[in-house]
Write a protein that holds these residues in place. Structure first.
Motif, PDB file in Angstrom:
ATOM      1  N   LEU B 215      64.568  68.183  68.598  1.00 25.96           N
ATOM      2  CA  LEU B 215      64.899  68.978  67.405  1.00 25.96           C
ATOM      3  C   LEU B 215      64.208  68.431  66.158  1.00 25.96           C
ATOM      4  N   GLY B 216      64.094  67.112  66.059  1.00 29.02           N
ATOM      5  CA  GLY B 216      63.374  66.519  64.923  1.00 29.02           C
ATOM      6  C   GLY B 216      61.924  66.977  64.923  1.00 29.02           C
ATOM      7  N   CYS B 217      61.308  66.924  66.105  1.00 25.51           N
ATOM      8  CA  CYS B 217      59.897  67.329  66.213  1.00 25.51           C
ATOM      9  C   CYS B 217      59.748  68.837  66.000  1.00 25.51           C
ATOM     10  N   TYR B 218      60.651  69.616  66.602  1.00 26.56           N
ATOM     11  CA  TYR B 218      60.542  71.081  66.517  1.00 26.56           C
ATOM     12  C   TYR B 218      60.599  71.552  65.061  1.00 26.56           C
ATOM     13  N   HIS B 219      61.597  71.055  64.343  1.00 26.11           N
ATOM     14  CA  HIS B 219      61.749  71.504  62.953  1.00 26.11           C
ATOM     15  C   HIS B 219      60.597  70.998  62.076  1.00 26.11           C
ATOM     16  N   GLY B 220      60.154  69.773  62.316  1.00 26.79           N
ATOM     17  CA  GLY B 220      59.031  69.248  61.545  1.00 26.79           C
ATOM     18  C   GLY B 220      57.743  69.988  61.855  1.00 26.79           C
ATOM     19  N   PHE B 221      57.498  70.219  63.135  1.00 28.55           N
ATOM     20  CA  PHE B 221      56.263  70.863  63.586  1.00 28.55           C
ATOM     21  C   PHE B 221      56.159  72.298  63.051  1.00 28.55           C
ATOM     22  N   ASN B 222      57.321  72.951  62.908  1.00 23.24           N
ATOM     23  CA  ASN B 222      57.336  74.339  62.432  1.00 23.24           C
ATOM     24  C   ASN B 222      57.827  74.428  60.990  1.00 23.24           C
ATOM     25  N   SER B 223      57.615  73.361  60.244  1.00 18.89           N
ATOM     26  CA  SER B 223      58.103  73.308  58.862  1.00 18.89           C
ATOM     27  C   SER B 223      57.453  74.388  57.990  1.00 18.89           C
ATOM     28  N   GLY B 224      58.225  74.872  57.007  1.00 19.76           N
ATOM     29  CA  GLY B 224      57.691  75.834  56.045  1.00 19.76           C
ATOM     30  C   GLY B 224      56.833  75.132  55.007  1.00 19.76           C
ATOM     31  N   ARG B 225      56.327  75.929  54.050  1.00 20.29           N
ATOM     32  CA  ARG B 225      55.412  75.383  53.042  1.00 20.29           C
ATOM     33  C   ARG B 225      56.139  74.535  52.004  1.00 20.29           C
ATOM     34  N   GLY B 226      55.446  73.571  51.480  1.00 19.96           N
ATOM     35  CA  GLY B 226      55.901  72.842  50.296  1.00 19.96           C
ATOM     36  C   GLY B 226      57.039  71.873  50.546  1.00 19.96           C
ATOM     37  N   ALA B 227      57.491  71.258  49.444  1.00 22.13           N
ATOM     38  CA  ALA B 227      58.545  70.251  49.529  1.00 22.13           C
ATOM     39  C   ALA B 227      59.838  70.874  50.049  1.00 22.13           C
ATOM     40  N   GLN B 228      60.092  72.129  49.650  1.00 22.49           N
ATOM     41  CA  GLN B 228      61.315  72.789  50.088  1.00 22.49           C
ATOM     42  C   GLN B 228      61.292  73.026  51.602  1.00 22.49           C
ATOM     43  N   GLY B 229      60.134  73.382  52.118  1.00 22.60           N
ATOM     44  CA  GLY B 229      59.998  73.602  53.559  1.00 22.60           C
ATOM     45  C   GLY B 229      60.280  72.330  54.335  1.00 22.60           C
ATOM     46  N   VAL B 230      59.730  71.219  53.865  1.00 23.32           N
ATOM     47  CA  VAL B 230      59.939  69.934  54.551  1.00 23.32           C
ATOM     48  C   VAL B 230      61.407  69.521  54.423  1.00 23.32           C
ATOM     49  N   GLY B 231      61.997  69.748  53.241  1.00 25.40           N
ATOM     50  CA  GLY B 231      63.405  69.413  53.032  1.00 25.40           C
ATOM     51  C   GLY B 231      64.300  70.204  53.979  1.00 25.40           C
ATOM     52  N   SER B 232      64.028  71.505  54.107  1.00 24.17           N
ATOM     53  CA  SER B 232      64.830  72.339  55.008  1.00 24.17           C
ATOM     54  C   SER B 232      64.656  71.884  56.452  1.00 24.17           C
ATOM     55  N   ALA B 233      63.423  71.546  56.816  1.00 22.18           N
ATOM     56  CA  ALA B 233      63.164  71.103  58.194  1.00 22.18           C
ATOM     57  C   ALA B 233      63.985  69.854  58.498  1.00 22.18           C
ATOM     58  N   THR B 234      64.047  68.933  57.537  1.00 24.00           N
ATOM     59  CA  THR B 234      64.780  67.684  57.734  1.00 24.00           C
ATOM     60  C   THR B 234      66.279  67.964  57.884  1.00 24.00           C
ATOM     61  N   THR B 235      66.804  68.785  56.992  1.00 26.34           N
ATOM     62  CA  THR B 235      68.241  69.123  57.061  1.00 26.34           C
ATOM     63  C   THR B 235      68.548  69.810  58.393  1.00 26.34           C
ATOM     64  N   ASN B 236      67.728  70.798  58.750  1.00 32.08           N
ATOM     65  CA  ASN B 236      67.973  71.532  59.997  1.00 32.08           C
ATOM     66  C   ASN B 236      67.908  70.623  61.213  1.00 32.08           C
ATOM     67  N   ALA B 237      66.982  69.662  61.176  1.00 28.42           N
ATOM     68  CA  ALA B 237      66.848  68.741  62.317  1.00 28.42           C
ATOM     69  C   ALA B 237      68.131  67.939  62.503  1.00 28.42           C
ATOM     70  N   VAL B 238      68.679  67.416  61.415  1.00 28.04           N
ATOM     71  CA  VAL B 238      69.875  66.568  61.520  1.00 28.04           C
ATOM     72  C   VAL B 238      71.099  67.410  61.882  1.00 28.04           C
ATOM     73  N   VAL B 239      71.258  68.546  61.203  1.00 25.06           N
ATOM     74  CA  VAL B 239      72.454  69.370  61.445  1.00 25.06           C
ATOM     75  C   VAL B 239      72.439  69.929  62.871  1.00 25.06           C
ATOM     76  N   SER B 240      71.286  70.495  63.294  1.00 26.61           N
ATOM     77  CA  SER B 240      71.252  71.106  64.626  1.00 26.61           C
ATOM     78  C   SER B 240      71.413  70.053  65.714  1.00 26.61           C
ATOM     79  N   ALA B 241      70.809  68.867  65.514  1.00 25.82           N
ATOM     80  CA  ALA B 241      70.941  67.810  66.529  1.00 25.82           C
ATOM     81  C   ALA B 241      72.392  67.334  66.595  1.00 25.82           C
ATOM     82  N   SER B 242      73.044  67.182  65.447  1.00 25.49           N
ATOM     83  CA  SER B 242      74.430  66.702  65.445  1.00 25.49           C
ATOM     84  C   SER B 242      75.343  67.694  66.158  1.00 25.49           C
ATOM     85  N   ILE B 243      75.167  68.978  65.845  1.00 24.25           N
ATOM     86  CA  ILE B 243      76.014  69.992  66.479  1.00 24.25           C
ATOM     87  C   ILE B 243      75.768  70.034  67.988  1.00 24.25           C
ATOM     88  N   LEU B 244      74.490  69.992  68.357  1.00 24.34           N
ATOM     89  CA  LEU B 244      74.152  70.075  69.787  1.00 24.34           C
ATOM     90  C   LEU B 244      74.635  68.836  70.545  1.00 24.34           C
TER      91      LEU B 244
END
Lengths: 258, 259
Positions: B215-244
Motif C-alpha cells: 500500500l505504501g508503494c501503490y499510493h506513492g507510485f500513483n501519487s497525484g501532482r504537487g505537494a498535495q498529491g504526495v501528502g494525500s498519498a502518504t495519508t492514504n498509505a497509512v490509513v488504508s494499511a492500518s485498516i487493512l
C-alpha cells in the motif's frame, strides 16, 4: 528527408479523462536531425515525447522508430527500443539517493550491464564533456544548482551514447547565460554522437539555436512544420503570435492545466 | 446525484481500486522471480524497514507488555488473590498471538508505509520514475519488489523481537512491581506457550508486512501532482494499511484459531 525516418508518428491521439490532448499528430524526424516542438503549456508536447518513449500508451495512431512499430509492441521490444533513447527531463529528474557519478553511470550499469568501475570511468568522461570536473561526481543532486543539475542530466542522457535524445524544456528556469551554455552543450553532444534530437520548449531563443526544423503543436495537432530559417516567414497566425509572444491573436490561453 | 447512482459509482470505484491493487501486487511478486535482480536495493530496504524500525517496535512492545501485566493484575485482583499463572499466560498469549504482530504492523505502517509513499510520490512528481524507465530499468523491479520483499522478511523478524521484549516487559512489572516469583513467572510463560501461538503471530506479521509495503508503494507510485498529491498519498498509505491490518487480523485469527 530521404529513406526511412528515424521517428515516424502517424495519427497519434491521446485523451485524459475524455479530454483530447493529442488529436492526430503526424511527424517525421530524419536520422541526425534536430527537431524542436514548440507550443503553449498544456498543448501535449510532453505527452508526445512520453508516448514515443512508451511511458504513456496512445489511444490510437502509430509510432515507428527505425521502421519498427512501437504501439502495441511487447514489453521486451519496448525495452530494446528504449535502449536507443536518452532523455533530459525538465527538472533533470536526478535520483536523490544516488551521487552525481552514480546517476550518470546508472543507465550503463542497470541498462547495459557494464561493471561499476567501467561505468564510473565513462561517467567521469561524460561529466567532463558537459564541463563538470570529477569532484562534482561525489556530490548529491540536492547540493547542485539548477544549471548544474541540467548538466548532470545531460551527461546521464548521453552516457549510453543513444541514437535518439529527447530534451524536455532544457532551458526552463535557467538564467539567459546558463540557458545559452546548456544550448551549446546540447548542440555539441548531439553533433558528437551523431544523434537524432527532439526537443520541446517555450524558449524561442533556444528553439532557434538548437533546431534544424521546428514544429508547432496547437489544438492537439502540428499546425506548422518547417525549417528553422523559415519560421519568421511562416505565414501562420498561430506561429506568428507564439514566436513573438503576443497576448492578442488566435491562440487563447487555457486557464486550467490539462 | 441520484443516491442509487452514487452508491453504484462508489462500488465500481471500489472494485476498480481492488483490481488495480491486485495487479500491482501480482507484478511486485512476479518480478521477484525474474532477472535482473537488485540485491543492493533489497539489502537497503532490509536495513530501512527492519533495522531502523527496531526502536519503535521494541518500545511499543515493551510498554504494551508492561501495561498488560499491570492491567491484568488489577482486573484479577477484583475476583481473587494472586493470579500469578494467569497473568503470565495472558501476557504471553496476548503478545505472541495478537498485540505483537498487530501493534508492530500498525507502527510500521506509520513509519515505513508513510516513508515509502512519500519517497515514491516525490519520485513520481519529479519524474524520477519516468527517468528510470528511460534508463532501461523496470520501476516495478527496481523500486517496488525490493520493498515488498523486505516487508515480507523483516516484519516477522521484528515481531519475534517484539514478542521477546513484550514478554520481558510483563516480567519486569510482575516481578519488579507486583512482587511475583521470577522463576515461577518464566515457568508459567514457557509452559503456556505453544509453537502454534508464535507461528500464527509470525504468519500474521508476514501478511501485515506485505500489506504495509504494497500500500505504501501503490499510493506513492500513483501519487497525484504537487505537494498535495504526495501528502494525500502518504495519508492514504497509512490509513488504508492500518485498516487493512485490523481487517485481515480478524479473518486470520478466525482461520488460525477457529474453535
Amino acid at each position: 528527408m530521404t529513406g526511412t525516418p528515424k521517428i515516424r508518428l502517424r495519427g497519434l491521439t491521446k485523451a485524459f479523462g475524455g479530454k483530447p490532448v493529442l488529436n492526430g499528430v503526424d511527424l517525421d524526424v530524419g536520422k541526425g536531425e534536430s527537431v524542436v516542438i514548440i507550443g503553449g503549456s498544456g498543448t501535449g508536447k510532453s505527452v508526445t515525447l512520453k508516448c514515443i518513449l512508451g511511458l504513456l500508451e496512445p489511444d490510437s495512431g502509430s509510432i515507428e522508430v527505425d521502421g519498427q512499430q512501437l504501439v502495441g509492441a511487447s514489453a521486451d521490444a519496448l525495452r530494446r527500443a528504449r535502449a536507443k533513447f536518452g532523455m533530459l527531463f525538465q527538472g533533470a529528474a536526478l535520483f536523490d539517493s544516488l551521487s552525481v557519478i552514480d546517476n550518470v553511470a546508472f543507465g550503463l550499469v542497470q541498462g547495459h550491464g557494464q561493471s561499476q568501475a567501467a561505468a564510473r570511468r565513462i561517467a567521469l568522461d561524460k561529466l567532463a564533456s558537459v564541463g563538470l570536473d570529477k569532484s562534482v561526481g561525489e556530490l548529491f543532486p540536492s547540493e547542485l544548482s539548477g544549471g548544474m543539475q541540467k548538466r548532470v542530466g545531460l551527461a546521464r542522457a548521453i552516457a549510453t551514447e543513444p541514437d535518439i535524445i529527447f530534451f524536455d524544456e532544457p532551458t526552463t528556469g535557467l538564467d539567459p547565460i546558463m540557458a545559452d551554455i546548456i544550448n551549446d552543450l546540447i548542440m555539441k553532444c548531439v553533433r558528437d554522437l551523431g544523434a537524432t534530437a527532439v526537443s520541446i520548449t517555450h524558449d524561442m531563443v533556444s528553439a532557434r539555436k538548437i533546431s534544424d526544423r521546428i514544429a508547432m503543436l496547437y489544438g492537439g495537432k502540428l499546425i506548422w512544420t518547417g525549417p528553422t530559417a523559415q519560421i519568421d516567414g511562416s505565414g501562420n497566425d498561430y506561429v506568428e503570435q507564439f514566436i513573438h509572444g503576443r497576448a492578442e491573436g488566435p491562440i487563447k490561453m487555457q486557464l486550467r492545466a490539462s | 446525484m441520484n443516491p442509487l447512482a452514487y452508491t453504484g459509482r462508489g462500488v465500481i470505484d471500489l472494485f476498480a481500486v481492488i483490481g488495480r491493487l491486485s495487479v500491482f501486487t501480482a507484478q511486485a511478486f512476479s518480478h521477484a522471480f525474474r532477472p535482473p535482480f537488485y540485491p543492493r536495493m533489497v539489502r537497503r530496504q532490509l536495513w530501512e524497514v527492519g533495522y531502523r524500525s527496531l526502536p519503535v517496535v521494541g518500545l511499543t512492545a515493551l510498554f504494551t507488555g508492561m501495561v498488560l501485566a499491570l492491567q491484568s493484575y488489577t482486573g484479577f485482583s477484583r475476583f481473587s488473590a494472586g493470579g500469578e499463572s494467569a497473568i503470565a499466560t495472558i501476557v504471553v498469549l496476548s503478545i505472541t498471538r495478537e498485540l505483537g504482530p498487530v501493534l508492530a504492523g500498525l507502527m510500521i505502517a506509520g513509519r515505513v508505509g508513510a516513508s515509502m509513499a512519500a519517497e515514491l510520490g516525490t519520485m513520481r512528481v519529479t519524474e524520477q520514475i519516468d527517468a528510470l524507465a528511460t534508463l532501461s530499468t523496470n520501476p516495478y523491479k527496481y523500486l517496488i519488489t525490493p520493498r515488498v520483499v523486505a516487508g515480507l522478511i523483516t516484519v516477522p523478524l521484528l515481531v519475534v523481537v517484539a514478542d521477546i521484549i513484550g514478554v520481558m516487559g510483563g516480567y519486569f512489572i510482575a516481578v519488579g512491581v507486583l512482587g511475583f516469583n521470577g522463576s515461577l513467572y518464566i515457568r508459567n510463560t514457557l509452559g503456556t506457550l505453544e509453537t502454534h501461538d508464535v507461528l500464527s503471530g509470525l504468519l500474521k506479521a508476514a501478511v501485515f508486512g506485505v500489506i504495509v509495503t504494497v500500500l505504501g508503494c501503490y499510493h506513492g507510485f500513483n501519487s497525484g501532482r504537487g505537494a498535495q498529491g504526495v501528502g494525500s498519498a502518504t495519508t492514504n498509505a497509512v490509513v488504508s494499511a492500518s485498516i487493512l491490518i485490523l481487517l485481515s487480523n480478524y479473518f486470520l485469527t478466525q482461520v488460525l484459531f477457529a474453535p
